[in-house]
Every structure is written in structure tokens, then in C-alpha cells.
Design a protein around this motif. Structure first.
Motif, PDB file in Angstrom:
ATOM      1  N   ILE A  89      -2.035   0.195  -6.674  1.00 16.43           N
ATOM      2  CA  ILE A  89      -2.158  -1.102  -6.834  1.00 16.43           C
ATOM      3  C   ILE A  89      -3.443  -1.470  -5.897  1.00 16.43           C
ATOM      4  CG2 ILE A  89      -1.348  -3.603  -6.127  1.00 16.43           C
ATOM      5  CD1 ILE A  89       0.399  -1.975  -8.288  1.00 16.43           C
ATOM      6  N   SER A 128      -9.046   1.541  -6.721  1.00 16.53           N
ATOM      7  CA  SER A 128      -9.758   1.204  -8.070  1.00 16.53           C
ATOM      8  C   SER A 128     -10.889   2.189  -8.416  1.00 16.53           C
ATOM      9  CB  SER A 128     -10.485  -0.182  -7.622  1.00 16.53           C
ATOM     10  OG  SER A 128     -11.671  -0.153  -6.868  1.00 16.53           O
ATOM     11  N   LEU A 144      -0.230  -2.370 -12.211  1.00 13.23           N
ATOM     12  CA  LEU A 144      -0.152  -3.911 -11.734  1.00 13.23           C
ATOM     13  C   LEU A 144       1.489  -3.856 -11.894  1.00 13.23           C
ATOM     14  CD1 LEU A 144      -2.062  -5.076 -15.081  1.00 13.23           C
ATOM     15  CD2 LEU A 144      -2.646  -5.655 -12.638  1.00 13.23           C
ATOM     16  N   GLN A 145       1.909  -5.293 -11.273  1.00 13.06           N
ATOM     17  CA  GLN A 145       3.336  -5.505 -11.087  1.00 13.06           C
ATOM     18  C   GLN A 145       3.739  -6.762 -12.001  1.00 13.06           C
ATOM     19  OE1 GLN A 145       5.577  -4.559  -8.419  1.00 13.06           O
ATOM     20  NE2 GLN A 145       4.081  -2.825  -8.094  1.00 13.06           N
ATOM     21  N   SER A 168       6.936  -2.040 -12.547  1.00 18.79           N
ATOM     22  CA  SER A 168       5.528  -1.342 -12.821  1.00 18.79           C
ATOM     23  C   SER A 168       5.075  -1.382 -13.997  1.00 18.79           C
ATOM     24  CB  SER A 168       5.595  -0.193 -12.304  1.00 18.79           C
ATOM     25  OG  SER A 168       5.693   0.167 -10.895  1.00 18.79           O
ATOM     26  N   PHE A 179      -5.821  -9.449 -16.938  1.00 17.04           N
ATOM     27  CA  PHE A 179      -5.548  -9.995 -15.603  1.00 17.04           C
ATOM     28  C   PHE A 179      -6.729 -10.015 -14.840  1.00 17.04           C
ATOM     29  CE2 PHE A 179      -1.184  -8.334 -16.950  1.00 17.04           C
ATOM     30  CZ  PHE A 179      -0.564  -9.254 -16.291  1.00 17.04           C
ATOM     31  N   ARG A 187      -9.443  -7.802 -14.856  1.00 14.91           N
ATOM     32  CA  ARG A 187      -9.979  -6.718 -14.261  1.00 14.91           C
ATOM     33  C   ARG A 187     -11.166  -5.905 -14.958  1.00 14.91           C
ATOM     34  NH1 ARG A 187      -5.580  -5.057 -10.835  1.00 14.91           N
ATOM     35  NH2 ARG A 187      -4.396  -6.938 -10.199  1.00 14.91           N
ATOM     36  N   SER A 242      -7.270   1.580 -11.844  1.00 17.04           N
ATOM     37  CA  SER A 242      -6.639   1.722 -10.372  1.00 17.04           C
ATOM     38  C   SER A 242      -6.754   3.255 -10.263  1.00 17.04           C
ATOM     39  CB  SER A 242      -5.283   1.419 -10.360  1.00 17.04           C
ATOM     40  OG  SER A 242      -5.120   0.243 -11.168  1.00 17.04           O
TER      41      SER A 242
END
Ligand SMILES: Nc1ncnc2c1ncn2[C@@H]1O[C@H](COP(=O)(O)OP(=O)(O)OP(=O)(O)O)[C@@H](O)[C@H]1O
Ligand SMILES: [Mg+2]
Lengths: 390, 227
Positions: free
Chosen positions: A67, A70, A101-102, A117, A201, A203, A207
Motif C-alpha cells: 500500500i 511505489s 489497494l484496499q 485486498s 484510482f 495512480r 506498488s
């Protein structure tokens, strides 16, 4: 200089109601003790199975989980070329760049919220993790809002089952397949297309990366150059080590609370054994005097009552183990404190735990039997003979 | 053979109860020749059991010397005393004191667990002892399945199975009917005559005492020989 074991067993049988209550109480404590060990071990096993010793996971240095890690798209491309990473016959690296992600879901039965998850990945995930197999349906179509769920997600959340639609990030996602990750932590995850998740999201970076090593012992070959390279600022770990570490707090919490409870209960069980054995000694005072008159020593009397008490403990141990063995078919789903997301795991019983439980039971009964047995051994022959109990 | 089997010298036994001294045996000296069947009589509280227990090595005098089977008992440690009892003493209790969870044969076998005999030797000895008391067919019966007289015969078998130097009995017929009592006394007589066992029996019953060779009265802590 010892009496037969049968003498002790028949005396326990002669007082079978008291014996049964004592064994049941002590057996319950053994059961709790074992359940705790089984649960903590089951959790560790589930997460320890998550990942393959032939894989390495790459995270930003200092990141505790996917999480807060990156890796940029550009870096990912360069990293994949590192020697020590396995390649396909066509020369493509066996590696997958993923985003973690959550996702919050409502548990149907309990009407409570659960956090899952969410793993944005690609079909390469299946090449990197050969133990993860398609169980139902099909893989997601890249570039679409199709997703797959792990076997435990499908089981625990019927509303996230095959052909259902989940709404998150203001979009609708269709579950087109269920994968089976062999009881590992991946079974509690939702997988989909990394690009779709990143767009949804907002991004720009991945991650983590998971790469397959040419050989399990090629970790250093990948780890050293990548960790040293100042451009990437990476930390490289063997995949199972990383996932196992993610269960530490929860496993520790289970053990600490569980063993505390066990300790408290065991005081009761020990007192139960003490009371039972004290009653036995009181009831058999004349008998002790008789045995001593025949020539049995104080030590023989001590041993006899200790053995009787330990037989009580051993029976309790077996009872607790029998009870706990039924737990093996139970699966528990709860929040993993280290990741904040839901994880399903079972009770796992090992031969070592069986031995430990038996030892624990016998130890409790030994401690409980010590005072009454000592009292029995200390009786003076004439006094013991003089006491006429019915 | 130890002769005399028992020698008591200047035995004093004092109990302290609620701050006061109760002297039960006062300066008692006597000896028992090997092969004697002795009956000790006397009123209740005269110290008969106390005296028997001193000879059995399960009690110690306040002062004085107790020599039984050539051993000065007051010099033995607790553990040695237990081992000594196993070797030299067969004790018969008034209330039989059989172990309820053990069969007749197992009860009789108990003293043999303290010997070096093998399992099969033990079984042989047990059978011999139980046949001697006429209970060869009750080996596997538990005490609750036996009559009082039979229980006491098992008790007697247990007392003789390890071939001890001496048999001590504290009112062995006290709980029995006339007929069962006669059986036990007849067995004592046979053990004494045929096997030469030294027997000391405490009893209230004059008819029982008559079966012994020698009767002694304990009165106020002193032994008296009848005229
Ligand atoms: N442990 C003890 N503490 C105090 N006094 C005791 C103890 N044991 C025995 N006595 C006393 O010693 C005396 C003799 O007791 P003992 O049992 O030897 O008598 P006994 O001749 O066998 O009597 P009985 O015929 O009733 O069996 C009695 O007055 C008894 O109260
Ligand atoms: Mg008496």
C-alpha cells in the motif's frame, strides 16, 4: 518398589464421576490451549504459503506493505531486465508489476464492513505464481472492468461471487472468474487489470513488482544490484518471507491473549486436580497405612498418587486433542492487523502441538497432584491406619 | 533363624495429648522365642496395639530398645524400616484392609512387588498362599465379592505370601462370626505348627487366646504372665 499402573487406573475408574468432571475441565483448558496454537499457526501457514521461494518481491525501500510502496512505470521496465530474473522461451521476463489497494465490502450475514485486498495485475501474475489456478469462469479481459476473486472471497462474500457485479471507484466491475491459490493469502484477494485500477484510482505508479528467479538461490543476484542502484531505492525480499512477516502482529495477538486465557484457566484446572486428588487421599488414608505396613516406602506412595494424577492429566490431554482436531475443518475470516484487510485461515494441528498439549496436560496434573501426593507420603503409618473412613 | 525373634528392653511409650502426658507402656521388657504362638490380651486402651506396632516396625518407642529378627529397629531410617517390614513382617488387620480395587490374587501379590521375584514366581507364590487358606478358587474375586471370613483369609494369605519371619495380628477375629474366627485360628495354628512361624496375636477373646501356646496380659502398661 512401584505399584501397578492398573491400581491407579482402577482407582480413577472407581471414582469415575469425579474423574470425568476433572478430566472434562482440564480437557477444556487443553482444548483452548491447542485452539490458540492451531489458530496462530494456521495464520502463519496461510501467509507463509503465500508466495513462492523462487519468487522475489520488490518494494520501495522503507515500505511496510504494498500500500505505501511505489515503483514507476519506467523503472519497472528497466528492473525487469535484471539478470537473475527468469525469462520465457521468447525472452520475456517472468515478472509482474502490480498495484495494491484496499476495497471495502459489506459482509452479507453479519452486515458489517470488511476490507479486502485489491490487486491490480496482469495475466503474467499466473506465470509468476504457478500455484494460483483458475477454479471457475475465466480470466479477465485486459483493458476491461472484469475482475476475478480468490476462493475464500467467493466463499465468505456471496455477493462477490461469480457473475456478480461489484461497485467501487464509481464503476461497475463484473466477477468473471474465481481462482484457487492453494489456501494461501491470495485466496482472500480480488484481482483485476492493473491499468484499469490505476486509471480508476488516479495512480501513476505501480506498488510492487514480483519476479520469478532463474533458480531459488539466485536471490542475491537480483537483490544486490537492485538494492544498490540509487535510481530505484528498492528493497528486495523473498516472497514468502514478505508475506509471513505480514501476519506477525495478528499471530502474536492471538498467542498472547490465548495463552493468557489458557494460563488463567489452567489455574482452575490445577486446583481441580488438587481437589480431586486430595479427596482420593482422604478417602484412602487407611489404604495408604496398609501399603506402608506391607513395606511400601513414602516415595512409593508419592509416586503412586502422582501417577494417578498424571493419568488424569493424560486423559484430559487426549480429550482436548480429540476436541481440537475437529477444529481443523473450521475456517476463520478476520482482519489482518498488518495489512488492514480481510484474511481467511484455518486451525492447523501439527504433531508437535499434539505433543505440547499432552505435555501441558500432564504438567498441570502433576502440579495439581503434588500437594495431595506429598501429604499422602507424609502420613505416619499408625495415624493412617487409625483413621477409619468408610 | 533368629532366636529370640523379639527382644524388648525397657520400652517406654508416652503420648502427649492436650499438654498432658499419657504413658501407655512403662518400662516394658520381654522376649519372644522363635516359633512361639503368643496371644496378648488386656483391657481396651491398655496398649496392646501400641506394643504390636512397635514390634511391626510401624511405630517407634519413646525410649528403649526394640530388636526384632536380629535388627535394632530404632537404628533404622524410615526407608530401611519399610524394606525391613517387607522382608520380616506379615501383618493381619482387624478390618482385613484389603485394597478394594484389587482382586484377591492382586491383594496377595502386593508384598511380592517388593521382592525380586519374577512375574511367574509371584503368580506361583500367590496361588500357593491362596490355596493354603482355602481360596484357590477365588483368585479373581474382588474384596466386595467375598464374605468377611474370606476377606480375612485373603488378608492372612497376603501376610504369609512373602514368607516373613513373623506374623503379627491385631484382633484378627474381632470382626468375624464364631465359625469364620475358628477357621482363621486353625490356620494360625497350622502356620505355627507346620511351618514354625512365630505368631503374635492381640485379642479380646479368651477362646481365641486359648488357641495360642502362650498368653500374656497387658495391664496398665505392664505385661503379666498368668499364674
Ligand atoms: N496417637 C495417639 N495419640 C494419643 N494417644 C494415643 C494415640 N494412640 C493411642 N493412644 C492411647 O494409647 C492408649 C493405648 O492405645 P492402644 O490402641 O494401644 O490400646 P489397645 O490396648 O489396643 O486398645 P483396644 O483394645 O481398644 O484396641 C490408649 O489410651 C489410647 O487412647
Ligand atoms: Mg488395639
Amino acid at each position: 518398589m512401584m505399584l501397578w499402573g492398573a491400581y491407579s487406573l482402577r482407582n480413577l475408574w472407581a471414582r469415575r464421576v469425579t474423574t470425568a468432571f476433572t478430566v472434562a475441565g482440564m480437557g477444556l483448558v487443553v482444548f483452548v490451549f491447542l485452539a490458540v496454537l492451531m489458530l496462530a499457526h494456521g495464520l502463519e501457514r496461510t501467509l507463509g504459503k503465500t508466495g513462492d521461494p523462487a519468487n522475489a518481491i520488490l518494494l520501495r525501500k522503507g515500505a511496510l506493505s504494498e500500500i505505501d510502496s511505489s515503483i514507476s512505470r519506467d523503472h519497472a521496465k528497466i528492473i525487469a531486465l535484471q539478470s537473475g530474473i527468469k525469462q520465457t522461451l521468447e525472452g520475456r521476463p517472468v515478472a509482474v508489476s502490480e498495484i495494491g489497494l484496499q476495497l471495502t465490502l459489506r459482509k452479507a450475514k453479519e452486515r458489517s464492513l470488511a476490507s479486502l485486498s485489491l490487486r491490480g495485475t496482469s495475466h503474467d501474475a499466473f506465470a509468476v505464481r504457478p500455484k494460483v489456478r483458475l477454479a471457475q469462469g475465466r480470466l479477465w479481459e485486459p483493458g476491461t472492468t472484469e475482475i476475478m476473486v480468490g476462493a475464500q472471497v467467493a466463499k465468505q462474500f456471496p455477493e462477490a461471487g461469480l457473475h456478480h457485479v461489484l461497485n467501487f471507484g464509481n464503476r461497475a466491475w463484473t466477477v468473471v472468474g474465481v481462482f484457487d491459490a492453494d489456501g494461501s493469502g491470495f485466496d482472500s484477494e480480488v484481482w483485476g487489470d492493473a491499468e484499469q485500477f490505476m486509471a480508476t484510482f488516479h495512480r501513476t505508479a505501480f506498488s510492487s513488482m514480483t519476479v520469478r528467479l532463474t533458480r531459488p538461490d539466485a536471490l542475491a543476484q537480483v537483490k544486490e544490484p537492485l538494492e544498490r542502484d540509487p535510481r530505484f531505492n528498492l528493497s528486495v525480499k523473498r516472497e514468502p518471507d514478505y508475506y509471513e512477516g505480514k501476519a506477525e502482529s495478528l499471530a502474536k495477538m492471538i498467542r498472547v491473549t490465548g495463552l493468557f486465557l489458557t494460563a488463567v484457566f489452567s489455574i482452575g484446572a490445577i486446583m481441580g486436580a488438587t481437589m480431586t486428588m486430595s479427596a482420593a487421599v482422604a478417602q484412602r488414608t487407611t489404604e495408604i497405612g496398609t501399603l506402608r505396613t506391607l513395606g511400601f516406602t513414602r516415595l512409593a506412595i508419592l509416586q503412586t498418587f502422582l501417577i494417578e494424577s498424571m493419568a488424569l492429566g493424560a486423559s484430559a490431554g487426549l480429550l482436548g486433542i480429540a476436541g481440537a482436531s475437529f477444529l481443523q475443518s473450521v475456517t476463520i475470516s478476520t482482519v489482518n492487523w498488518d495489512t488492514g484487510s480481510e484474511i481467511a485461515f484455518g486451525f492447523y494441528l501439527s504433531p508437535v502441538m499434539v505433543g505440547l498439549a499432552l505435555l501441558f496436560a500432564v504438567l498441570m496434573s502433576m502440579v495439581g497432584g503434588l500437594i495431595p501426593a506429598t501429604r499422602a507420603a507424609r502420613l505416619e503409618v499408625v495415624q493412617a491406619l487409625g483413621e477409619r473412613t468408610v | 533363624m533368629y532366636d529370640p525373634v523379639v527382644t524388648l528392653q525397657r520400652i517406654l511409650k508416652v503420648y502427649f495429648r492436650a499438654g498432658t502426658e499419657v504413658s501407655v507402656l512403662r518400662d516394658l521388657s520381654f522376649s519372644i522365642p522363635a516359633g512361639t504362638f503368643l496371644a496378648i490380651m488386656g483391657p481396651s486402651g491398655s496398649g496392646k496395639s501400641t506394643l504390636l506396632n512397635l514390634m511391626a516396625g510401624i511405630d517407634r518407642p519413646t525410649s528403649g530398645v526394640v530388636v526384632v529378627a536380629g535388627t535394632r529397629l530404632h537404628e533404622l531410617s524410615e526407608g530401611d524400616m519399610a524394606r525391613w517390614r517387607a522382608r520380616h513382617i506379615g501383618y493381619v488387620f482387624q478390618s482385613y484392609n484389603l485394597i478394594p480395587v484389587l482382586t484377591a490374587a492382586e491383594n496377595v501379590e502386593l508384598p511380592l512387588l517388593l521382592t525380586h521375584l519374577s512375574r511367574s514366581e509371584r503368580t506361583d507364590h500367590v496361588k500357593t498362599a491362596l490355596r493354603l487358606v482355602g481360596l484357590g478358587d477365588r483368585m479373581d474375586h474382588y474384596p466386595r465379592q467375598l464374605s468377611g471370613g474370606q476377606e480375612q483369609r485373603v488378608g492372612l494369605a497376603r501376610a504369609i505370601v512373602s514368607d516373613p519371619t513373623m506374623i503379627l495380628a491385631d484382633e484378627p477375629t474381632g470382626n468375624l462370626d464364631r465359625e469364620s474366627a475358628e477357621d482363621i485360628l486353625t490356620l494360625f495354628g497350622r502356620l505355627n505348627r507346620e511351618l514354625g512361624k512365630t505368631i503374635v496375636m492381640v485379642t479380646h477373646d479368651p477362646r481365641a487366646a486359648e488357641r495360642a501356646q502362650l498368653i500374656r496380659h497387658l495391664e496398665k502398661g505392664v505385661l503379666e504372665t498368668p499364674p
